[in-house]
Design a protein around this motif. Structure first.
Motif, PDB file in Angstrom:
ATOM      1  N   VAL A 616      -0.538  -5.138 -17.852  1.00 42.88           N
ATOM      2  CA  VAL A 616      -0.643  -6.079 -16.732  1.00 42.88           C
ATOM      3  C   VAL A 616      -2.033  -6.702 -16.821  1.00 42.88           C
ATOM      4  CG1 VAL A 616      -0.709  -6.363 -14.238  1.00 42.88           C
ATOM      5  CG2 VAL A 616       0.912  -4.747 -15.274  1.00 42.88           C
ATOM      6  N   ARG A 659      -4.565   6.222 -10.645  1.00 38.66           N
ATOM      7  CA  ARG A 659      -3.302   5.540 -10.925  1.00 38.66           C
ATOM      8  C   ARG A 659      -3.292   4.929 -12.321  1.00 38.66           C
ATOM      9  NH1 ARG A 659      -1.668   3.361  -5.392  1.00 38.66           N
ATOM     10  NH2 ARG A 659      -2.227   5.147  -4.092  1.00 38.66           N
ATOM     11  N   PHE A 661      -0.875   1.830 -14.382  1.00 39.23           N
ATOM     12  CA  PHE A 661      -0.120   0.660 -13.946  1.00 39.23           C
ATOM     13  C   PHE A 661       0.809   0.156 -15.045  1.00 39.23           C
ATOM     14  CE2 PHE A 661      -4.165   0.995 -11.816  1.00 39.23           C
ATOM     15  CZ  PHE A 661      -3.855   0.813 -10.476  1.00 39.23           C
ATOM     16  N   TYR A 663       3.719  -1.886 -16.986  1.00 41.32           N
ATOM     17  CA  TYR A 663       4.154  -3.276 -16.854  1.00 41.32           C
ATOM     18  C   TYR A 663       5.549  -3.305 -16.234  1.00 41.32           C
ATOM     19  CZ  TYR A 663       4.409  -8.212 -17.946  1.00 41.32           C
ATOM     20  OH  TYR A 663       4.486  -9.562 -17.843  1.00 41.32           O
ATOM     21  N   PRO A 664       5.747  -4.125 -15.218  1.00 41.55           N
ATOM     22  CA  PRO A 664       7.060  -4.151 -14.554  1.00 41.55           C
ATOM     23  C   PRO A 664       7.997  -5.153 -15.235  1.00 41.55           C
ATOM     24  CG  PRO A 664       5.551  -5.585 -13.397  1.00 41.55           C
ATOM     25  CD  PRO A 664       4.792  -5.060 -14.584  1.00 41.55           C
ATOM     26  N   VAL A 669       9.404  -7.697 -10.221  1.00 45.16           N
ATOM     27  CA  VAL A 669       8.387  -8.578  -9.640  1.00 45.16           C
ATOM     28  C   VAL A 669       9.047  -9.550  -8.662  1.00 45.16           C
ATOM     29  CG1 VAL A 669       6.645 -10.333 -10.130  1.00 45.16           C
ATOM     30  CG2 VAL A 669       6.915  -8.376 -11.668  1.00 45.16           C
ATOM     31  N   ALA A 672       9.961  -7.878  -5.487  1.00 46.79           N
ATOM     32  CA  ALA A 672       8.792  -7.599  -4.644  1.00 46.79           C
ATOM     33  C   ALA A 672       8.319  -8.880  -3.962  1.00 46.79           C
ATOM     34  CB  ALA A 672       7.667  -6.992  -5.479  1.00 46.79           C
ATOM     35  N   ILE A 677      11.791  -5.275  -2.211  1.00 48.48           N
ATOM     36  CA  ILE A 677      11.157  -3.971  -2.415  1.00 48.48           C
ATOM     37  C   ILE A 677       9.686  -4.097  -2.046  1.00 48.48           C
ATOM     38  CG2 ILE A 677      12.725  -3.088  -4.198  1.00 48.48           C
ATOM     39  CD1 ILE A 677      10.647  -3.905  -6.295  1.00 48.48           C
ATOM     40  N   ALA A 678       9.076  -2.947  -1.725  1.00 50.98           N
ATOM     41  CA  ALA A 678       7.737  -3.007  -1.140  1.00 50.98           C
ATOM     42  C   ALA A 678       6.623  -2.958  -2.182  1.00 50.98           C
ATOM     43  CB  ALA A 678       7.546  -1.861  -0.144  1.00 50.98           C
ATOM     44  N   GLN A 679       6.966  -2.567  -3.415  1.00 47.96           N
ATOM     45  CA  GLN A 679       5.904  -2.386  -4.398  1.00 47.96           C
ATOM     46  C   GLN A 679       6.176  -3.176  -5.662  1.00 47.96           C
ATOM     47  OE1 GLN A 679       3.795   1.235  -5.434  1.00 47.96           O
ATOM     48  NE2 GLN A 679       5.276   2.294  -4.209  1.00 47.96           N
ATOM     49  N   VAL A 680       5.175  -3.875  -6.151  1.00 47.51           N
ATOM     50  CA  VAL A 680       5.349  -4.679  -7.353  1.00 47.51           C
ATOM     51  C   VAL A 680       5.442  -3.792  -8.589  1.00 47.51           C
ATOM     52  CG1 VAL A 680       4.516  -6.661  -8.632  1.00 47.51           C
ATOM     53  CG2 VAL A 680       3.829  -6.355  -6.261  1.00 47.51           C
ATOM     54  N   LEU A 681       4.564  -2.819  -8.671  1.00 44.26           N
ATOM     55  CA  LEU A 681       4.530  -1.961  -9.851  1.00 44.26           C
ATOM     56  C   LEU A 681       4.985  -0.555  -9.477  1.00 44.26           C
ATOM     57  CD1 LEU A 681       1.108  -2.767 -11.562  1.00 44.26           C
ATOM     58  CD2 LEU A 681       3.284  -3.941 -11.780  1.00 44.26           C
ATOM     59  N   GLU A 683       3.486   2.219  -9.714  1.00 42.45           N
ATOM     60  CA  GLU A 683       2.190   2.849  -9.976  1.00 42.45           C
ATOM     61  C   GLU A 683       2.374   4.352 -10.032  1.00 42.45           C
ATOM     62  OE1 GLU A 683      -0.652   1.542  -7.025  1.00 42.45           O
ATOM     63  OE2 GLU A 683       0.113  -0.508  -7.154  1.00 42.45           O
ATOM     64  N   SER A 772       3.237   6.742  -2.608  1.00 38.63           N
ATOM     65  CA  SER A 772       4.025   5.577  -2.917  1.00 38.63           C
ATOM     66  C   SER A 772       5.042   5.862  -4.011  1.00 38.63           C
ATOM     67  CB  SER A 772       3.082   4.500  -3.406  1.00 38.63           C
ATOM     68  OG  SER A 772       2.360   5.015  -4.500  1.00 38.63           O
TER      69      SER A 772
ATOM     70  N   GLU B 143      -0.854   6.720   1.832  1.00 41.73           N
ATOM     71  CA  GLU B 143      -1.435   5.978   0.712  1.00 41.73           C
ATOM     72  C   GLU B 143      -0.514   4.831   0.328  1.00 41.73           C
ATOM     73  OE1 GLU B 143      -2.900   9.141  -2.196  1.00 41.73           O
ATOM     74  OE2 GLU B 143      -2.252  10.240  -0.436  1.00 41.73           O
ATOM     75  N   PRO B 145       0.141   1.093  -2.296  1.00 44.81           N
ATOM     76  CA  PRO B 145      -0.078   0.594  -3.663  1.00 44.81           C
ATOM     77  C   PRO B 145      -1.421  -0.112  -3.813  1.00 44.81           C
ATOM     78  CG  PRO B 145       1.845  -0.457  -2.632  1.00 44.81           C
ATOM     79  CD  PRO B 145       1.235   0.418  -1.608  1.00 44.81           C
ATOM     80  N   THR B 149       1.455  -7.831  -3.300  1.00 50.40           N
ATOM     81  CA  THR B 149       1.760  -9.257  -3.301  1.00 50.40           C
ATOM     82  C   THR B 149       0.874  -9.936  -2.260  1.00 50.40           C
ATOM     83  OG1 THR B 149       3.465  -8.958  -1.634  1.00 50.40           O
ATOM     84  CG2 THR B 149       4.175  -8.895  -3.932  1.00 50.40           C
ATOM     85  N   TYR B 152       1.504  -8.927   1.462  1.00 52.41           N
ATOM     86  CA  TYR B 152       0.908  -7.730   2.068  1.00 52.41           C
ATOM     87  C   TYR B 152      -0.604  -7.864   2.225  1.00 52.41           C
ATOM     88  CZ  TYR B 152       5.282  -5.217   1.761  1.00 52.41           C
ATOM     89  OH  TYR B 152       6.568  -4.824   1.933  1.00 52.41           O
ATOM     90  N   HIS B 194       2.670  -1.915   5.222  1.00 53.44           N
ATOM     91  CA  HIS B 194       3.704  -1.004   4.706  1.00 53.44           C
ATOM     92  C   HIS B 194       4.099   0.015   5.772  1.00 53.44           C
ATOM     93  CE1 HIS B 194       3.822  -2.330   0.513  1.00 53.44           C
ATOM     94  NE2 HIS B 194       2.501  -2.383   0.511  1.00 53.44           N
TER      95      HIS B 194
END
Lengths: 931, 356
Positions: A616, A659, A661, A663-664, A669, A672, A677-681, A683, A772, B143, B145, B149, B152, B194
């Protein structure tokens, strides 16, 4: 922003102690970051005439100076060389405390008694000039012994340096600060500012100005607004014959909702009088000439920037306001060429930069930010076009960001000037400009000072230095202030106060808010609703909470009584968080130091350990070396190990919990960004431990793994190593980085996998407050949770972490353990919690020594022995490893400890287990007892 | 040492007292256990003066026999006791000698040994301590991320695109999705979103974590740093509750006698907004260079959750209100351990880590 107290006192009698004023300003959110007391410490400093300069034997850098400071001859030792006999310099006698904090004492320098100090301008707090002494230029008028402040005309003053927040454009002016401060302190502004007479006897408005709620006399729907200023009088030089003095064309009123141009004739452009220059200097601006200085003065005082053009240098005497074409260029007043519309500053940027052009459509300035050099005011200027406008704050903000160009004007425009107070600023410009022509006695050159706009007698006529020739005013859609309904009970509830309605209304009205009590019974009102109309200089106040802040500010945050809320919860860390802390203690207990390595790394570091896959990338890294997000903790810790080994640390053991990271995929992506969904990656929080120990670090890594497993109460782990366990099933959770052996020695590394399907942690407290990490459920047996082994010697060499030295001629073998904490702490199978009984009878050991080919894992043998030993087994342990000469086989000695819960084991039972163990190994693996 | 038996002249009186005295001085002169055993035999055996005196008893008259018999028995006991005492003395002396020969200078080892345990990272430790204080006040630790984006990190926090307030944060954008849509969080505030999105109310939570800003590293800034965010959403939560929470936290973490105060400030996601300052730990409020002679050190920002933020996450502002606060964990550590240059935190230098 620098605010001189003397200037504040123009508006209201602020006679309180400076510290009281400073505290009050800070409590209002106009935070005082510094207080500069001008002229302090100069009281004792005297003008001294240099009578003699003599060398001091043996001293090369200092000389003995004899001066006359009106007290007879005095001798001072001085290290400066920029003066000569007869010059006037500044002498700080013994006992003086200079503005820089230096206390002057009598000293003996090079054997010569020196009673006092000759000072530089820096030491006197007068400028940043540290080179040489301050040499005064007025020998003729000032006699030695005069006090320095008197000699150079310093007036004592106090300058507050305020840090202002982005939501307070109203406070970006001396007047605005005075208004807020006076309201908080219960001091009234002087009447002449309130009734308008202070602004020059003018009501301070162009037509229709000043009543925003009433609208602005009709919105212009079209893009182009065109006005001419007509005058009956000819301009002194080059005036157009049709009587039109100037034209303004505004294209795109969204960028420039209001533009006014006012034309003045002047007799001359000259240096500003000292009172004006001093005020600008105190406020941190450099004096240039009386016209530019007046424009700046008005901006500092009222917060409305204006820009004066030399009207005669404007092609066709025309100003055009429009959006720049992409790539258009202009040279700004600072001499830099700027390219417009060139680069997006972020989402929502339409790349439109508002610019000012002349009648030939040539760029002469960047609207609201900086003018161009071609039309600047010079000594030959006779006619001034003064621009005073309201530019769209967002547009100014974007252009300023795009060009990386900020100015006093742009800061004010981007925060939002008062679009309805422009006329007042123009009037103030006229008044101040006129004052710059006053002679020292205070008389104006002209007889008709104060006639003001409307009086169109040309400059110079009848001795008048400034003549107002007219204004034009174009308007688009201006922001309006909207009434806000405020519930008194809700406001008190939000603040935790019990303020009476009248008190709230008073506080608001003092800072220009109009408050009306609404009658009970209107919809949404429980009888305690007031309607609040904020003034047009407070564009930040839009809703009830904003009004609440104003009430709180003018009540005083410190007078709101603190009351801690009682949480209905029992505070507790989640199981994951508790186990993570325990894990850190275990690892530290093994002697490792916890490190913090950067998460933004050099892409080269991933290549160096052979980690495949995409990184990333950071779009705007600080430098190319640190431009991607890390996907392994190994490079960072190797680098830190190398750093420490290089500094001759012998035993380096480092760990990090942080963490990585991965690549998604594009789908993730997009989801997100669409907020499904709440998370891009995905992690992953990892724990990496590096053993750069003079001994073989792999052994320590495995020791640690076993401590972790034992302390965290995990069932056990298997090591899946190439050449031993290829055929076994392997479940992979999450991204490949979790179980990547990249960077590890292929024949000395393996995966750490879950060896049992015992129940997972049951943790009532985990809930949604867990980390997460996205884990579906308990892990399958055989799931990889991390890697363990030795770092590839080539990789160690690449990072210079081997520390080759006399004591380690081949470099160190570096051990490595990296575990995915999401898998390990949230989902790894735990040991059965029920304690097992222990035997009360004596135990017996069977030691078996086998010849084992190197392809067969020791763990495989102990597993078979465990099965063979049956119920009486306490443990199986490998107690000796001996490598045989042929290099292919090893001799492994296992100890099998046996006991029974209900009796002492008999020889026959032991013999049976013994032969069973031997048989099963021979049958399953072809491994035999060593002869 | 051998001791010659005393010749007893059968006809003469036996001087028991002299026998005991001579025996005692003989015993006191013995310094090893074997010799003592031999001496005992020679003092009490048949051939000894006492032994001979005892064998002479049978020939004596009843009265004389009784009195001499008692005297002999008394003398024997006394000699036995002296032997026992001397044995203890000899044993004690031997032990003392042995122990002394085994003497160890403890500081020798103290100088040799070094701690074997590793150390926890300073920021992590500070974070743990902060978490513990808030856990004690009934907060959860959540916790979020590090890659977020725009929604957030900015939009849901009432910072729409091109809002001038975005200039408050120098953002690292990532090459994912459309330009400038995915980024490294510039603060821990997105974790608030979140938590609120998860829908469970009330909320009492702190949210520690790593954040990123595009700052060139210097003694006070690193591009990566750590913040802890607090969020309370409940019925009837007021600004006074915020002040109370900050004040209680200050006392609990920095120690009694340490206080807090709030000053108006500006954040797009809170209204009213405040910065909070705590008593300067160096001068304890007296005023010093560190606190610019104010007695206070600025620690972080806070305020009542902006209604626009509640609207973004669908929380009913008629029923719920809340406050949020945030401050730098690294900064707490910097204050507490008086670290002049933050860059040392990422060097992972053993010499530095060992002392903290």
């Amino acid at each position: 922003m620098k605010v001189p107290l003397s200037w504040l006192r123009d508006f209201a009698p602020f006679e309180q102690d400076v510290s009281v004023l400073a505290d009050t300003l800070s409590e209002l959110g106009l935070v005082v970051e510094g207080i500069d007391r001008i002229g302090d410490g100069l009281d004792g400093v005297l003008v001294a005439k240099v009578l003699d300069i003599a060398p001091i034997p043996g001293a090369e850098k200092v000389r003995s100076i004899t001066v006359d400071a009106g007290r007879g001859e005095e001798r001072i030792v001085c290290g400066a060389w920029n003066f000569s006999i007869g010059d006037h310099v500044a002498l700080a006698p013994v006992g003086t405390v200079l503005p820089v904090g230096m206390e002057i004492a009598a000293r003996k320098i090079r054997g010569v008694e020196s009673r006092g100090m000759l000072c530089s301008a820096y030491e006197l707090g007068l400028s940043e000039d540290k080179e040489g002494l301050l040499v005064l230029g007025n020998q003729d008028t000032v006699s030695p012994g005069t006090s320095l402040p008197e000699a150079i005309g310093i007036q004592k003053d106090t300058v507050f340096d305020l840090a202002l927040e982005g939501n307070r454009p109203d406070a970006l002016s001396i007047f605005g600060v005075a208004r807020d401060l006076a309201a908080r302190m219960g001091i009234a502004l002087y009447d002449h500012w309130l009734d308008g007479s202070g602004w020059g006897g003018w009501d301070g408005r162009f037509d229709g100005e000043g009543s925003p709620a009433a609208g602005n006399g009709g919105t212009h729907g079209d893009d182009i607004v065109l006005r001419d200023i007509y005058t009956e009088d000819a301009l002194p030089a080059g005036a157009p014959t049709n009587g039109s003095v100037a034209q303004v064309v505004v294209t795109g009123t969204d960028l420039c909702p209001r533009f006014t141009a006012s034309v003045f004739g002047v007799v001359s452009v000259k240096e500003s009088p000292s009172w004006l220059a001093r005020r600008l200097a105190l406020a941190g601006m450099r004096p240039i000439n009386n016209v530019v200085d007046t424009s700046n003065y008005v901006m500092l005082e009222l917060g409305q920037p204006t820009h004066p053009y030399d009207l005669d240098l404007l092609a066709d005497r025309t100003i055009r306001v429009r959006a720049a074409r992409r790539g258009e260029k202009v040279v700004t007043l600072d001499g830099v060429e700027r390219v417009l519309g060139s680069r997006s500053t972020g989402p929502g940027d339409d790349l439109r930069d508002c610019v000012i052009c002349d009648g030939d459509d040539i760029l002469i300035g960047i609207a609201g930010i900086m003018g161009g050099a071609s039309t600047e005011i010079s000594v030959s200027t006779r006619n001034i076009l003064l621009e005073a406008a309201y530019f769209q704050p967002m547009a100014i903000s974007r252009t300023s960001k795009r060009l990386a160009l900020r100015s006093e004007a742009s800061v004010r425009f981007e925060r939002g000037c008062d679009p309805y107070a422009i006329g007042r600023a123009v009037r103030r410009f006229y008044d101040i400009l006129l004052k710059t022509y006053e002679d020292t006695s205070g008389d104006v050159m002209a007889s008709s000072y104060g006639n003001g706009p409307g009086d169109t007698t040309p400059a110079g006529i009848a001795g008048r230095p400034v003549v107002y020739l007219g204004s034009l005013d174009t308007r688009g859609d201006l922001p309006r202030t909207v009434p806000i309904r405020v519930s008194i009970s809700r406001l008190n509830g939000l603040l935790g106060t019990d303020l009476a309605t009248q008190v709230i209304m008073d506080r608001l009205e003092r800072i220009g808010f109009k408050c009306t009590m609404l009658p009970a019974g209107i919809p949404g009102s429980s009888g305690d609703v007031i309607e609040v109309v904020p003034p047009s200089y407070r564009p930040d106040v839009l809703r009830e909470a904003d009004v609440a802040e104003e009430v709180a500010r003018h009540t005083g945050y410190s007078s709101i009584v603190p009351r801690r809320p009682r949480s209905p919860r029992v505070g507790r860390l989640t199981g994951y968080q508790r186990r993570r802390r325990l894990l850190r203690e275990i690892v530290a207990g093994m002697g490792a130091f916890e490190a913090w390595c950067p998460s933004i790394v050099d892409p080269e570091s991933h290549l160096a350990i052979g980690l495949r896959g995409m990184d990333v990338a950071v779009e705007n890294p600080l430098n190319t070396e640190e431009s991607v997000l890390r996907r392994s903790l190994l490079p960072g810790l190797l680098r830190s190990a190398a750093y420490n080994i290089e500094r001759r640390e012998d035993a380096v053991r480092l760990f990090e919990i942080g963490r990585i990271f991965p690549y998604p995929n594009a789908d993730r992506v997009n989801k997100a960004l669409a907020r499904s969904i709440a998370q891009v990656l995905d992690e992953r929080e990892m724990c990496g431990v590096l053993f750069a120990w003079p001994e073989d670090g792999v052994r320590e890594a495995l020791q640690l793994l076993s401590e972790i497993s034992d302390t965290l109460g995990l069932r056990s782990f298997d090591i899946f190593q190439r050449g031993y366990t290829d055929k076994l099933p392997l479940y992979r959770e999450g991204p490949s980085e979790v179980y990547s052996l990249a960077g590890l020695n292929p024949s000395r590394s393996g995966l750490v996998v879950v060896s049992s399907d015992m129940p997972v942690y049951s943790d009532a407290n985990a809930g949604s407050a867990s980390t997460s990490l996205e884990l579906a459920s308990a892990l399958q047996p055989g799931t990889a949770v991390g890697v363990v082994g030795e770092v590839d010697p080539d990789v160690v060499a690449h990072f210079h972490a081997g520390g080759i030295s006399a004591s380690h001629p081949d470099g160190r073998r570096i051990g490595w353990l990296q575990l995915d904490l999401g898998l390990l702490l949230d989902a790894a199978p735990a040991k059965d919690e029920a304690a097992r009984p222990i035997s009360r009878y004596p135990s017996t050991d069977i030691d078996l020594c086998f010849t084992v080919p190197r392809e067969i894992a020791a763990a495989k043998i102990s597993r078979l022995l465990r099965t063979a030993a049956g119920d009486s087994l306490e443990y199986v342990k490998l107690i000796d490893v001996y490598r045989l000469d042929d290099g292919r086989d090893r001799s492994l000695t296992f100890r099998i400890r046996l006991s029974s819960l209900d009796h002492t084991l008999m020889d026959t039972e032991i013999a049976e287990i013994h032969s069973h163990c031997v048989d099963i190994l021979e049958r399953e693996l072809g491994v035999t007892l060593r002869g | 040492m051998e001791y010659a038996a005393v010749e007893i002249d059968m006809g003469k009186d036996v001087d028991v007292e002299r026998i005991v005295q001579e025996a005692q001085s003989a015993i006191a002169a013995v310094s090893d256990l074997d010799a003592l055993a031999r001496l005992r035999n020679s003092l009490l055996g048949k051939g000894s003066a006492l032994g001979m005196a005892r064998s002479s008893l049978g020939k004596m008259a009843e009265d004389a026999r009784r009195s001499l018999g008692a005297a002999i028995e008394g003398a024997r006991k006394e000699i036995e006791q002296s032997v026992d005492r001397q044995r203890k003395v000899i044993e004690e002396n031997a032990r003392t000698k042995r122990i002394e020969a085994d003497r160890l200078d403890l500081t020798e080892w103290a100088e040799v040994v070094a701690p074997q345990r590793g150390h926890l990272q300073l920021v992590q430790r500070t974070r743990d301590e902060l978490e513990d204080v808030f856990v004690g006040m009934g907060f959860d630790v959540v916790e979020g991320p590090e890659v977020e984006t725009d929604w957030y990190n900015f939009e849901a926090l009432n910072i729409p695109p091109a809002h001038p307030a975005r200039g408050m944060w120098d953002t690292f954008y990532l090459r994912l999705g459309d330009p400038e849509t995915v980024l490294l969080r510039t603060h821990t505030s997105p974790t608030q979103i979140h938590v609120m999105e998860s829908g469970e109310l009330p909320i009492y939570a702190v949210m520690p974590g790593r954040c990123y800003r595009r700052d060139t590293p210097d003694s006070r800034h690193l591009p990566a740093f750590h913040q802890i965010e607090g969020l309370v959403v409940d019925e009837g939560i007021s600004f006074a509750n915020l002040a109370g929470t900050i004040e209680d936290f200050t006392g609990a973490y920095f120690g009694s006698g340490m206080h807090s105060r709030l000053r108006p400030s500006y954040f797009p996601f809170t209204e009213p907004s405040a910065e909070f300052e705590v008593t300067c730990a160096i001068c304890r409020g007296e005023g010093c260079r560190t606190c610019s002679h104010t007695g206070w050190i600025e620690l972080g920002g806070c305020g009542m959750v902006h209604p626009a933020v509640f609207e973004a996450v669908g929380i009913d502002t008629e029923r719920w209100s809340g406050f949020a606060f945030g401050f730098g964990i690294d900064r707490c550590a910097q204050m507490r351990y008086q670290i002049p240059d933050m860059r040392v935190l990422q060097e992972n230098d053993y010499r530095w880590m060992r002392q903290i």
